[in-house]
Design an enzyme around this catalytic site. Structure first.
Site, PDB file in Angstrom:
ATOM      1  N   ASN A 160       1.015  -1.188  -0.137  1.00  0.00           N
ATOM      2  CA  ASN A 160       0.012  -0.081  -0.027  1.00  0.00           C
ATOM      3  C   ASN A 160       0.929   1.233  -0.011  1.00  0.00           C
ATOM      4  OD1 ASN A 160      -1.822   2.180   0.286  1.00  0.00           O
ATOM      5  ND2 ASN A 160      -2.238   1.409   2.571  1.00  0.00           N
ATOM      6  N   TRP A 161       1.065   1.902  -1.075  1.00  0.00           N
ATOM      7  CA  TRP A 161       2.025   3.043  -1.441  1.00  0.00           C
ATOM      8  C   TRP A 161       1.327   4.333  -0.741  1.00  0.00           C
ATOM      9  CZ3 TRP A 161       4.358   2.253  -6.879  1.00  0.00           C
ATOM     10  CH2 TRP A 161       4.990   1.438  -6.853  1.00  0.00           C
ATOM     11  N   LYS A 162       0.023   4.344  -0.334  1.00  0.00           N
ATOM     12  CA  LYS A 162      -0.742   5.418   0.218  1.00  0.00           C
ATOM     13  C   LYS A 162      -0.254   6.650  -0.626  1.00  0.00           C
ATOM     14  CE  LYS A 162      -0.004   3.537   4.816  1.00  0.00           C
ATOM     15  NZ  LYS A 162       0.003   3.649   6.231  1.00  0.00           N
ATOM     16  N   HIS A 179      -9.711   1.688   4.863  1.00  0.00           N
ATOM     17  CA  HIS A 179      -8.234   1.966   5.394  1.00  0.00           C
ATOM     18  C   HIS A 179      -8.446   3.019   6.645  1.00  0.00           C
ATOM     19  CE1 HIS A 179      -4.213   2.991   6.360  1.00  0.00           C
ATOM     20  NE2 HIS A 179      -3.826   1.772   5.784  1.00  0.00           N
ATOM     21  N   GLU A 210      -6.944   5.259   7.721  1.00  0.00           N
ATOM     22  CA  GLU A 210      -6.474   6.543   7.630  1.00  0.00           C
ATOM     23  C   GLU A 210      -7.705   7.156   6.813  1.00  0.00           C
ATOM     24  OE1 GLU A 210      -2.817   5.674   5.301  1.00  0.00           O
ATOM     25  OE2 GLU A 210      -1.962   5.363   7.407  1.00  0.00           O
ATOM     26  N   GLU A 234      -5.778  -4.210  10.580  1.00  0.00           N
ATOM     27  CA  GLU A 234      -4.593  -3.323  10.862  1.00  0.00           C
ATOM     28  C   GLU A 234      -4.952  -2.624  12.388  1.00  0.00           C
ATOM     29  OE1 GLU A 234      -2.328  -2.403   7.032  1.00  0.00           O
ATOM     30  OE2 GLU A 234      -4.609  -1.223   7.057  1.00  0.00           O
ATOM     31  N   GLY A 292       2.471   2.497  10.847  1.00  0.00           N
ATOM     32  CA  GLY A 292       3.299   3.427  10.533  1.00  0.00           C
ATOM     33  C   GLY A 292       4.186   3.790  12.116  1.00  0.00           C
ATOM     34  N   SER A 322       3.123  -2.095  10.495  1.00  0.00           N
ATOM     35  CA  SER A 322       4.670  -2.042  10.751  1.00  0.00           C
ATOM     36  C   SER A 322       5.426  -3.365  10.248  1.00  0.00           C
ATOM     37  CB  SER A 322       4.933  -1.721  12.202  1.00  0.00           C
ATOM     38  OG  SER A 322       4.620  -0.622  12.322  1.00  0.00           O
TER      39      SER A 322
HETATM   40  P1  PGA Z   1       2.892   0.408   7.611  1.00  0.00           P
HETATM   41  O1  PGA Z   1       1.233   0.732   7.069  1.00  0.00           O
HETATM   42  O2  PGA Z   1       3.118  -0.912   7.157  1.00  0.00           O
HETATM   43  O3  PGA Z   1       3.544   1.624   7.041  1.00  0.00           O
HETATM   44  O4  PGA Z   1       2.421   0.341   9.231  1.00  0.00           O
HETATM   45  C1  PGA Z   1       0.253  -0.296   6.768  1.00  0.00           C
HETATM   46  C2  PGA Z   1      -0.894   0.053   6.071  1.00  0.00           C
HETATM   47  O5  PGA Z   1      -1.455   1.264   6.778  1.00  0.00           O
HETATM   48  O6  PGA Z   1      -1.458  -0.603   5.320  1.00  0.00           O
END
Ligand code: PGA
Length: 254
Positions: free
Chosen positions: A8-10, A96, A98, A169, A175, A214
């Site tokens: 997932n490159w966001k 997600h 976020e 998640e 993150g 992470s």
């Molecule tokens: P991360 O993000 O691996 O940077 O913790 C995972 C995600 O948000 O899908």
């Protein structure tokens, strides 16, 4: 069931950076075992460039990080499942954390997206997870069950198992560098599996449950060996081809 190794490159990478990195991942996936799939959730603006860089027949599949639950219309700034299919995507992420936290997406809205994306022909990964406050307050089960019940409310009972996955998640692990421990992952994934078995007439035992938060090259193998872990969703560590490829190939001897 094939394991799903997802990047997932966001909101990272311009078209050129994305094309280079997608090519770099693909070139390292020649050894991806037949019982694993790899997918890249790239930013919308980079999807066409990635599709062109990968070419037809690539191991690395493409997906969108979000979609709107309508085929077209006056929805400024949004992207339809049909537009993602048109950019060579076969998959999409919905819910997600976020988007839930920063953009205020509700469980009901995420549920509409999940059903609409599946009905439009995109394989769909529904993301769920609790905050630290919810976990510390003993709310793990009710929070995950609510996110699952509402997120899957419009999904047909007989949906093919390989078309729907759940990404667990924990918000406190995304993150932050703080990965959930085996006990925490096992507990949450068992709870999700039990929910899926009850919710779907036959496929609930075979739907993939990914862990995200992470995940790194150094912990991926241990995580994917846990019961009811059928893949990973990787953010930060997916931004470099070498690192993501090492995760996708975790535990595969050279
Ligand atoms: P991360 O993000 O691996 O940077 O913790 C995972 C995600 O948000 O899908």
């Amino acid at each position: 069931m094939k394991m799903l190794m997802a990047a997932n490159w966001k909101m990272f990478k311009t078209r050129g950076e994305a094309a280079d990195c997608a090519r770099g991942i693909e070139s390292r996936l020649a050894w991806l075992p037949a019982d694993r799939e790899a997918v890249l959730f790239a930013p919308f603006t980079a999807l066409a460039a990635c599709a062109e860089a990968l070419g037809p027949g690539a191991r690395l599949r493409l997906g969108g990080q979000n979609c709107y639950p309508a085929s077209e219309g006056a929805f400024t700034g949004e992207i339809s499942p049909g537009m993602l299919l048109d950019c060579a995507c076969s998959q999409v992420l919905v819910g997600h954390s976020e988007r839930r936290a920063l953009l205020g997406e509700s469980d009901a809205f995420i549920g509409k997206k999940c059903a609409f994306a599946l009905n439009s022909g995109l394989d769909t990964t529904l993301c769920i997870g609790e905050t630290l406050k919810e976990r510390d307050g003993g709310m793990l089960r009710p929070v995950l069950e609510r996110q699952l019940a509402e997120g899957l409310s419009g999904v047909q009972d007989d949906i093919a198992a390989e078309r729907l996955s759940i990404a667990y998640e924990p918000v406190w692990a995304i993150g932050t560098g703080r990965v959930a421990g085996p006990v925490e992952i096992l507990e949450a994934h068992a709870l999700i599996r039990a929910f899926l078995r009850k919710r779907f007439t036959s496929g609930g035992g075979a739907m993939r449950i990914l862990y995200g938060g992470s995940v790194k090259a150094g912990n991926a193998e241990e995580i994917i060996n846990l019961d009811n872990v059928d893949g990973v969703l990787v953010g930060g560590a997916s931004l470099q081809a070498e690192t993501f490829a090492r995760i996708a190939l975790a535990g595969v001897s050279d």
